[in-house]
Design a protein around this motif. Structure first.
Motif, PDB file in Angstrom:
ATOM      1  N   THR A 108       0.818  -1.214   0.000  1.00  0.00           N
ATOM      2  CA  THR A 108       0.000   0.000   0.000  1.00  0.00           C
ATOM      3  C   THR A 108       0.854   1.267   0.000  1.00  0.00           C
ATOM      4  O   THR A 108       2.070   1.220   0.227  1.00  0.00           O
ATOM      5  CB  THR A 108      -0.927   0.039   1.225  1.00  0.00           C
ATOM      6  N   LEU A 109       0.187   2.368  -0.236  1.00  0.00           N
ATOM      7  CA  LEU A 109       0.841   3.667  -0.118  1.00  0.00           C
ATOM      8  C   LEU A 109       1.274   3.875   1.325  1.00  0.00           C
ATOM      9  O   LEU A 109       0.654   3.325   2.254  1.00  0.00           O
ATOM     10  CB  LEU A 109      -0.129   4.777  -0.560  1.00  0.00           C
ATOM     11  N   PRO A 110       2.315   4.679   1.574  1.00  0.00           N
ATOM     12  CA  PRO A 110       2.844   4.805   2.936  1.00  0.00           C
ATOM     13  C   PRO A 110       1.876   5.440   3.939  1.00  0.00           C
ATOM     14  O   PRO A 110       2.027   5.236   5.143  1.00  0.00           O
ATOM     15  CB  PRO A 110       4.085   5.687   2.752  1.00  0.00           C
ATOM     16  N   GLU A 111       0.867   6.151   3.474  1.00  0.00           N
ATOM     17  CA  GLU A 111      -0.078   6.827   4.376  1.00  0.00           C
ATOM     18  C   GLU A 111      -1.109   5.891   4.984  1.00  0.00           C
ATOM     19  O   GLU A 111      -1.854   6.275   5.885  1.00  0.00           O
ATOM     20  CB  GLU A 111      -0.830   7.936   3.608  1.00  0.00           C
ATOM     21  N   ILE A 112      -1.150   4.657   4.528  1.00  0.00           N
ATOM     22  CA  ILE A 112      -2.225   3.730   4.896  1.00  0.00           C
ATOM     23  C   ILE A 112      -1.916   3.008   6.204  1.00  0.00           C
ATOM     24  O   ILE A 112      -0.818   2.502   6.414  1.00  0.00           O
ATOM     25  CB  ILE A 112      -2.440   2.687   3.771  1.00  0.00           C
ATOM     26  N   GLN A 113      -2.921   2.961   7.075  1.00  0.00           N
ATOM     27  CA  GLN A 113      -2.875   2.147   8.297  1.00  0.00           C
ATOM     28  C   GLN A 113      -3.810   0.954   8.067  1.00  0.00           C
ATOM     29  O   GLN A 113      -4.805   1.077   7.349  1.00  0.00           O
ATOM     30  CB  GLN A 113      -3.374   2.933   9.501  1.00  0.00           C
ATOM     31  N   ILE A 114      -3.516  -0.152   8.697  1.00  0.00           N
ATOM     32  CA  ILE A 114      -4.388  -1.320   8.582  1.00  0.00           C
ATOM     33  C   ILE A 114      -5.027  -1.584   9.941  1.00  0.00           C
ATOM     34  O   ILE A 114      -4.352  -1.591  10.972  1.00  0.00           O
ATOM     35  CB  ILE A 114      -3.615  -2.558   8.078  1.00  0.00           C
ATOM     36  N   ALA A 115      -6.349  -1.775   9.915  1.00  0.00           N
ATOM     37  CA  ALA A 115      -7.119  -2.066  11.123  1.00  0.00           C
ATOM     38  C   ALA A 115      -7.553  -3.533  11.103  1.00  0.00           C
ATOM     39  O   ALA A 115      -7.455  -4.210  10.071  1.00  0.00           O
ATOM     40  CB  ALA A 115      -8.354  -1.171  11.174  1.00  0.00           C
ATOM     41  N   LEU A 116      -8.047  -4.004  12.215  1.00  0.00           N
ATOM     42  CA  LEU A 116      -8.613  -5.356  12.286  1.00  0.00           C
ATOM     43  C   LEU A 116      -9.692  -5.517  11.218  1.00  0.00           C
ATOM     44  O   LEU A 116      -9.730  -6.514  10.506  1.00  0.00           O
ATOM     45  CB  LEU A 116      -9.193  -5.626  13.678  1.00  0.00           C
ATOM     46  N   SER A 117     -10.561  -4.527  11.121  1.00  0.00           N
ATOM     47  CA  SER A 117     -11.632  -4.563  10.128  1.00  0.00           C
ATOM     48  C   SER A 117     -12.140  -3.147   9.901  1.00  0.00           C
ATOM     49  O   SER A 117     -11.894  -2.241  10.711  1.00  0.00           O
ATOM     50  CB  SER A 117     -12.796  -5.454  10.598  1.00  0.00           C
ATOM     51  N   ALA A 118     -12.867  -2.963   8.819  1.00  0.00           N
ATOM     52  CA  ALA A 118     -13.522  -1.677   8.567  1.00  0.00           C
ATOM     53  C   ALA A 118     -14.563  -1.416   9.654  1.00  0.00           C
ATOM     54  O   ALA A 118     -14.696  -0.286  10.144  1.00  0.00           O
ATOM     55  CB  ALA A 118     -14.170  -1.665   7.188  1.00  0.00           C
ATOM     56  N   MET A 119     -15.272  -2.452  10.037  1.00  0.00           N
ATOM     57  CA  MET A 119     -16.291  -2.288  11.070  1.00  0.00           C
ATOM     58  C   MET A 119     -15.677  -1.790  12.367  1.00  0.00           C
ATOM     59  O   MET A 119     -16.211  -0.885  13.017  1.00  0.00           O
ATOM     60  CB  MET A 119     -17.028  -3.613  11.303  1.00  0.00           C
TER      61      MET A 119
END
Length: 179
Positions: free
Chosen positions: A152-163
């Motif tokens: 992904t682009l460097p600005e992106i964080q990943i969460a457990l889920s969108a919910m």
């Protein structure tokens, strides 16, 4: 004859008035998020409160050579509220990305491998991030689509889920904007 002239005036005059309005560059994100001036709206914008918005972005559009218009909406949100007199520090924005929109946050190498072009969303997302906008990718979408953080682009964080991200941000008084 008079009725016909009156009819044309009432039908065509608004068209000519509104067709003359031009969109303008924003104060915050100048290259994106063009807005229109709304003169003396009846519903007044309160400038003393924080405006915290979370955009639920779960889809992309067919033309992979263009910016996802849902990302552009975040730029428009910032620009129109700055134009309305709300200080930038009172504008808090997050985008929770899932579903097919996950492809729109791929880094250039991965986007190019998929679509044979650089990611057209990258400049906009970079400009938004510089103004404090957060981008959160659904971890479930990432796993399902085999997208790693490095993809992904460097600005992106990943969460457990969108919910999870949507609930947590709403618990922090962000207001959900869903398309």
């Amino acid at each position: 004859m008079k009725n016909r002239i009156a009819f044309y005036i009432f039908i065509l005059l608004p068209f000519f008035i509104f067709s003359q309005q031009k969109s303008k560059e924003g104060k915050i994100i100048t290259e994106y998020g063009k807005t229109y001036t709304v003169s003396d709206p009846d519903f007044k914008t309160k400038t003393q409160h924080d405006l915290k918005a979370v955009f639920d972005v779960g889809r992309t559009f067919k033309d992979s050579s263009k910016v996802n218009p849902l990302f552009n909406t975040a730029a428009r949100y910032l620009n129109m509220h700055a134009d309305a007199g709300i200080p930038v520090e009172k504008l808090k924005v997050a985008l929770v990305i899932h579903g097919s929109a996950a492809n729109d946050i791929l880094n250039n190498a991965n986007y190019k491998a998929k679509y044979n072009i650089d990611n057209p969303n990258a400049p906009l997302l970079s400009a938004l991030a510089k103004k404090g906008v957060h981008f959160i990718l659904c971890g479930q979408t990432a796993a399902h689509r085999d997208i790693s953080k490095e993809d992904t682009l460097p600005e992106i964080q990943i969460a457990l889920s969108a919910m999870t991200a949507l609930v947590q941000l709403q618990n922090e008084n962000y207001r959900l904007i869903n398309f």
